[in-house]
Design an enzyme around this catalytic site. Sequence first.
Site, mmCIF file in Angstrom:
data_model
loop_
_atom_site.group_PDB
_atom_site.id
_atom_site.type_symbol
_atom_site.label_atom_id
_atom_site.label_comp_id
_atom_site.label_asym_id
_atom_site.label_seq_id
_atom_site.Cartn_x
_atom_site.Cartn_y
_atom_site.Cartn_z
ATOM 1 N N SER B 9 -0.570 -3.119 5.371
ATOM 2 C CA SER B 9 -0.480 -4.272 4.476
ATOM 3 C C SER B 9 0.954 -4.764 4.353
ATOM 4 O O SER B 9 1.208 -5.863 3.898
ATOM 5 C CB SER B 9 -0.999 -3.899 3.095
ATOM 6 O OG SER B 9 -0.090 -3.007 2.469
ATOM 7 N N GLY B 11 3.024 -2.740 2.663
ATOM 8 C CA GLY B 11 3.477 -1.962 1.507
ATOM 9 C C GLY B 11 3.860 -0.552 1.931
ATOM 10 O O GLY B 11 3.663 -0.157 3.077
ATOM 11 N N VAL B 12 4.394 0.190 0.969
ATOM 12 C CA VAL B 12 4.901 1.525 1.297
ATOM 13 C C VAL B 12 3.756 2.484 1.631
ATOM 14 O O VAL B 12 3.875 3.312 2.533
ATOM 15 C CB VAL B 12 5.803 2.069 0.163
ATOM 16 C CG1 VAL B 12 5.036 2.251 -1.131
ATOM 17 C CG2 VAL B 12 6.474 3.369 0.574
ATOM 18 N N MET B 36 -3.786 -7.685 8.543
ATOM 19 C CA MET B 36 -4.835 -8.697 8.463
ATOM 20 C C MET B 36 -4.340 -9.904 7.693
ATOM 21 O O MET B 36 -3.855 -9.767 6.569
ATOM 22 C CB MET B 36 -6.069 -8.111 7.783
ATOM 23 C CG MET B 36 -6.821 -7.142 8.685
ATOM 24 S SD MET B 36 -8.388 -6.655 7.942
ATOM 25 C CE MET B 36 -7.792 -5.621 6.628
ATOM 26 N N CYS B 105 -13.132 -6.436 -0.775
ATOM 27 C CA CYS B 105 -12.287 -6.409 0.419
ATOM 28 C C CYS B 105 -12.519 -5.114 1.198
ATOM 29 O O CYS B 105 -12.614 -5.116 2.420
ATOM 30 C CB CYS B 105 -10.818 -6.551 0.027
ATOM 31 S SG CYS B 105 -9.679 -6.474 1.412
ATOM 32 N N CYS B 202 -4.113 -10.387 -4.544
ATOM 33 C CA CYS B 202 -3.244 -10.966 -3.516
ATOM 34 C C CYS B 202 -3.407 -12.469 -3.346
ATOM 35 O O CYS B 202 -2.480 -13.146 -2.943
ATOM 36 C CB CYS B 202 -3.429 -10.234 -2.201
ATOM 37 S SG CYS B 202 -5.061 -10.402 -1.462
#
Lengths: 381, 362
Positions: B9, B11-12, B36, B105, B202
């Site tokens: 994504s 992110g971490v 994605m 999702c 998001c």
Amino acid sequence: MAIYLDHAATTPLRAEVLEAMLPYLTEHHGNPSSIHASGRRARQGLDEARETIAARIGAKPREIVFTSGGTEADNLAVKGVAWAASGRGRHIVTSSVEHKAVMNACAILERQGFEVTYLPVDRQGRVDPTDVADAIRTTTVLVSVMAANNEVGTIQPVAEIGAICRERKVAFHTDAVQAAAFGAPAPDAWQATLVSLSAHKLGGPKGIGALYIRQGTALLAQQHGGAQERQRRAGTEDVAAAVGFARSMELAGAEPGRTATLRDRLIAGLTGLTGVTLTGHPSDRLPNSASVVVEGIEGGDLVAAMDLEGIEGSTGSACTTGSVEPSHVLLAMGIDEELAHGSLRLTLGGESTDVDIDRTIAVASSAIERLRAARVMVETA
Amino acid sequence: MSRIVAAMSGGVDSSVAAALLARETDAHEEVIGVWMRTHGDMPEGLELSRSCCSPEAADDARRVAQLLELPFFILNVEREFGARVIDAFVDGYLEGATPNPCQACNQYIKFDELLRRGLAAYGADAVATGHYARLEHRDGRWRLMRAADAAKDQTYFLWVLDQAQLARTRFPLGELTKPEVRAIAARLNLPTAQKPESQEICFVPLGDYRALLDERRGYAGEPGPIVDGEGIRVGTHTGYAHYTVGQRHGLGVALGEAVYVREVVPRTNTVVIGRRDEVAERSFRVDGARFTAGQPEAERFTASVRIRHRAPDVPAEVTMVGADRFVVETAEPVWAPAPGQAAVLYAGDECIGGGRIAPAAS
């Protein structure tokens, strides 16, 4: 070793080009505008490169302005002529299948008060020259139609368009970035006022291109600073890149017949698959370009699938972060939006072989089948 | 050669998940990094720096994939995400419910679209994500287990996965705590090591979903009554779909004590409010039930139930009503079960399934 079929995106640097460039990246380090010996040596390389390119397209050296590439050349041509002639009129004619560099330069000009006519194309992506004639007004200051399309390879009737512009006394710009790889651009035969070129589509380095500007053409520089490039493009020239560009122009255009034969085999193989249709003109197209649309798949998925099997192609549209926007070129050609999502562009190079073509068709065939099986269309709410 | 898609994504968490996966795999496995694209670019100025799925996040994901030497692709799921997640989210509000887009999702995009298209496009037979959850294989079935880090456990959003999906899923972070994940990211010099937690939905800029209702479904909101438990009008709302069960702020009602939305009634465009104790329930119905390791054998069984992310579990009796519905009776009142939100069932540390809380029977 991957099979590289994305030469319309960029080409590998030719060994001869690198060899020509190396001295200018090492010992000939001077600034071509400097007075001293180092500067003079660099200047000589730059002058020779300009002469070589000019000779190649039947132009005078002073008609060649080096730029950072095709995009800058397009911007300089479109905005430079538009603003220089803005006192006479503010109307531009272009096609609806131009490269984004021309499209978006025109879009900015529209926001700045110019009017732009985007000519339609037929199903094969060709502009009708009579449409050009009809679109020209007394206030028209520029016609810009590309020599060959980057996505579908269609070759435009530039000589006919050039003749019309000449007769109507309107500047004619053509983006020959793709076309230049297969036969030198001919500003005189095309009666073109401005021609955009780029080195890295010809086995030259990235980061350099040129704009041919017919002598006597009024053009407003778009980048200001020193007096380089006869005050039409400020900034210290990249001499090594210019030398490499010149060498790539000398070497370009070899064996278009051989490439076209391979291309035809590739097109036949791809369009022999169910639900695969050629895009662009069947014969008046770049010798290396095979572009298709594939029903029932997302082009980006197909390109990724083929990549993982060692075949490097493209969807044909600029797709920086996987944008969902289908190609403006395909839409302008009347291709259904859903189908336009399934675009695939494979562009051959001098190193492409028969074996590559066979493997590509086999890989594409199985990947398309897999992707179609996996795709469950979402009900549109 | 088998391949695994690492869903990245930007992110971490998903960065470290990809890194751990890449380290674990042997010569017969290849990890493919995939970001994605779920929705278009936000208008200038509304770009969500803290969101997981902005185009800026794609840059981070790509940089991490480069450092891990993974092939990296962008998978365009804009249309699927638009229909299955965004439209479903909007429609949920229009039905008076509180939708759960992260769960949708997972169900339709990460563990369906990505799995299917990942297999076809990348030849990958599994997908790994940065979720905090664990998988165990016991008695011939895959078991979805709570994460070792109870504070980060995300099984609340994963109960929708079935055996076929779990069999092709990896959760490399399941045994780790968030500080451990950050430490790994820092040790590997991943550019995402210091990224803040994404908390917003998001595709909803600044957390304001009202504009989205208008944009996607033309719902601008029509003012209507706010009523108390007796049906007495105590205020005016801006449109029922702008309110969710349990909401306290933005009601514009001053009754001398805190009041909360108790029910949203689309049919009459009414918002019903109540005091804190009035919005607690001991029993509610659940539909759209799914079970991670198969339908329970007993028609009536005990489980712990969780009705919102980070809410405590509550012991409950569950009674099946047909194959995909059940009734929950909790040992103690649970606060504001919101229609549309998930009621997730646990047996110890195993997430056995769940369903969507149904509107109160009227």
